[in-house]
Design a protein around this motif. Sequence first.
Motif, PDB file in Angstrom:
ATOM      1  N   THR A  36       0.847  -1.193   0.000  1.00 39.06           N
ATOM      2  CA  THR A  36       0.000   0.000   0.000  1.00 39.06           C
ATOM      3  C   THR A  36       0.879   1.238   0.000  1.00 39.06           C
ATOM      4  O   THR A  36       1.733   1.404   0.865  1.00 39.06           O
ATOM      5  CB  THR A  36      -0.922   0.008   1.235  1.00 39.06           C
ATOM      6  OG1 THR A  36      -1.749  -1.159   1.216  1.00 39.06           O
ATOM      7  CG2 THR A  36      -1.815   1.242   1.217  1.00 39.06           C
ATOM      8  N   SER A  38       0.856   5.604  -0.470  1.00 42.97           N
ATOM      9  CA  SER A  38      -0.064   6.707  -0.219  1.00 42.97           C
ATOM     10  C   SER A  38       0.541   8.015  -0.690  1.00 42.97           C
ATOM     11  O   SER A  38       1.768   8.165  -0.777  1.00 42.97           O
ATOM     12  CB  SER A  38      -0.415   6.797   1.265  1.00 42.97           C
ATOM     13  OG  SER A  38       0.734   7.142   2.020  1.00 42.97           O
ATOM     14  N   LYS A  40      -0.021  11.924   0.446  1.00 43.02           N
ATOM     15  CA  LYS A  40      -0.663  12.864   1.355  1.00 43.02           C
ATOM     16  C   LYS A  40      -0.514  14.278   0.805  1.00 43.02           C
ATOM     17  O   LYS A  40       0.524  14.625   0.233  1.00 43.02           O
ATOM     18  CB  LYS A  40      -0.037  12.786   2.750  1.00 43.02           C
ATOM     19  CG  LYS A  40      -0.293  11.488   3.475  1.00 43.02           C
ATOM     20  CD  LYS A  40       0.333  11.522   4.866  1.00 43.02           C
ATOM     21  CE  LYS A  40       0.085  10.223   5.620  1.00 43.02           C
ATOM     22  NZ  LYS A  40       0.693  10.244   6.965  1.00 43.02           N
ATOM     23  N   GLU A 219      -5.333  12.019   2.408  1.00 42.12           N
ATOM     24  CA  GLU A 219      -4.433  10.936   2.010  1.00 42.12           C
ATOM     25  C   GLU A 219      -5.125  10.054   0.979  1.00 42.12           C
ATOM     26  O   GLU A 219      -6.269   9.638   1.165  1.00 42.12           O
ATOM     27  CB  GLU A 219      -4.023  10.100   3.225  1.00 42.12           C
ATOM     28  CG  GLU A 219      -3.023   9.001   2.899  1.00 42.12           C
ATOM     29  CD  GLU A 219      -2.567   8.249   4.134  1.00 42.12           C
ATOM     30  OE1 GLU A 219      -1.573   7.507   4.053  1.00 42.12           O
ATOM     31  OE2 GLU A 219      -3.207   8.411   5.203  1.00 42.12           O
ATOM     32  N   LYS A 221      -4.752   6.452  -0.905  1.00 45.95           N
ATOM     33  CA  LYS A 221      -4.062   5.179  -0.790  1.00 45.95           C
ATOM     34  C   LYS A 221      -4.335   4.316  -2.022  1.00 45.95           C
ATOM     35  O   LYS A 221      -5.412   4.369  -2.603  1.00 45.95           O
ATOM     36  CB  LYS A 221      -4.512   4.426   0.468  1.00 45.95           C
ATOM     37  CG  LYS A 221      -4.102   5.107   1.762  1.00 45.95           C
ATOM     38  CD  LYS A 221      -4.519   4.276   2.962  1.00 45.95           C
ATOM     39  CE  LYS A 221      -4.084   4.930   4.271  1.00 45.95           C
ATOM     40  NZ  LYS A 221      -4.465   4.121   5.450  1.00 45.95           N
TER      41      LYS A 221
END
Length: 347
Positions: A36, A38, A40, A219, A221
């Motif tokens: 995973t 991400s 931000k 965020e 993901k």
Amino acid sequence: MKESYAKRIVIIFIFFLVFLIIGITFLNIGLNSKKTISLKYQESNNIDYKVYLKENNFFDDEYMLPGKTYITSLIDHIEVDFDYNIGFNDTVDADYKYKIIAKIEANKSDTTSKSNYWTKEYTLVEENLKSIKKQPSYTINQHINVDYNKYNAILNEFKKTLGLNSSTGVLKVYLDISSNVKTKDISTPIKSNLLLKLPLSELAIEASIESDTKNNIKEIKKEVKEKGITYTILTIIGIFSLLLSIFLALTLLRSRRLYKNSYKYDLEVDRILSTYDSIIVNIKELPNLEGYNVIKVESFDELIDAHSEIRKPINYYKEKDLSAFFLISDNIAWKYIIYKKRKRRIK
């Protein structure tokens, strides 16, 4: 012999299971391992404005600062500064565009109603297209001059023409931003807007100006496939192991078939030798049947029937994959052969 075949089948089956499990496990890890990631980002927004007043005998200042209460009949124009900044936790490529829109709304006097009589939009700043490469942020600063009297006059004309004097009005000025942001693994659209609400009225009433700005941390993901030499090696090992397990499965089927045939063969030969031991003679070489009338029988019982007639011993010759029984009398030879595997020709 039977124990050897059974042991071989068990060993092949164990190796088949081992390579099948290894293949499925390694292939699943190599192809389906995910991580995973991400992105931000934080939006920092601000709207600053100055309310310029018409000439009057009451206020000495040319303009008033934000957070005050204003008499709408004294407002001349409003200067607005939109400041928008978005920052990321990684460098990004981004294509973004923005424009500033003014929208008049003629609302119902019933404050509980969410509907309105009429809306109309005006473009204050035409759409601008921008882009950045490998940057951690970008900023938009836009200054505009809002002609308050112009939009106030438009609303008042609407109300007078349609007899909706009790309706209320508002001018919404907003910076509309659309962007498409890309990193190595993520591509995502981001939409934002900064809103300034200006009350519209022909009456000299007190009014406040509202601004809507957000400073959010968000965020995004996304699951992506793991990459690297380790996962490539695991994939190759997994494929090789699965292919090997398929080969072992085919070998297992073949061995099982051979074992089954061998078991039937040994069982039949042992039955014949034990039952008719007194009339069977073992020979080490195949008899020469040239010049004989050779009769091939379909079962050992037929050979026994012939033996009952001529009363001569039955010759038994054995090779690795067959057992042959011969009954010879004068110029006639009866022959019965049991094959362990596939039939092969014997003279």
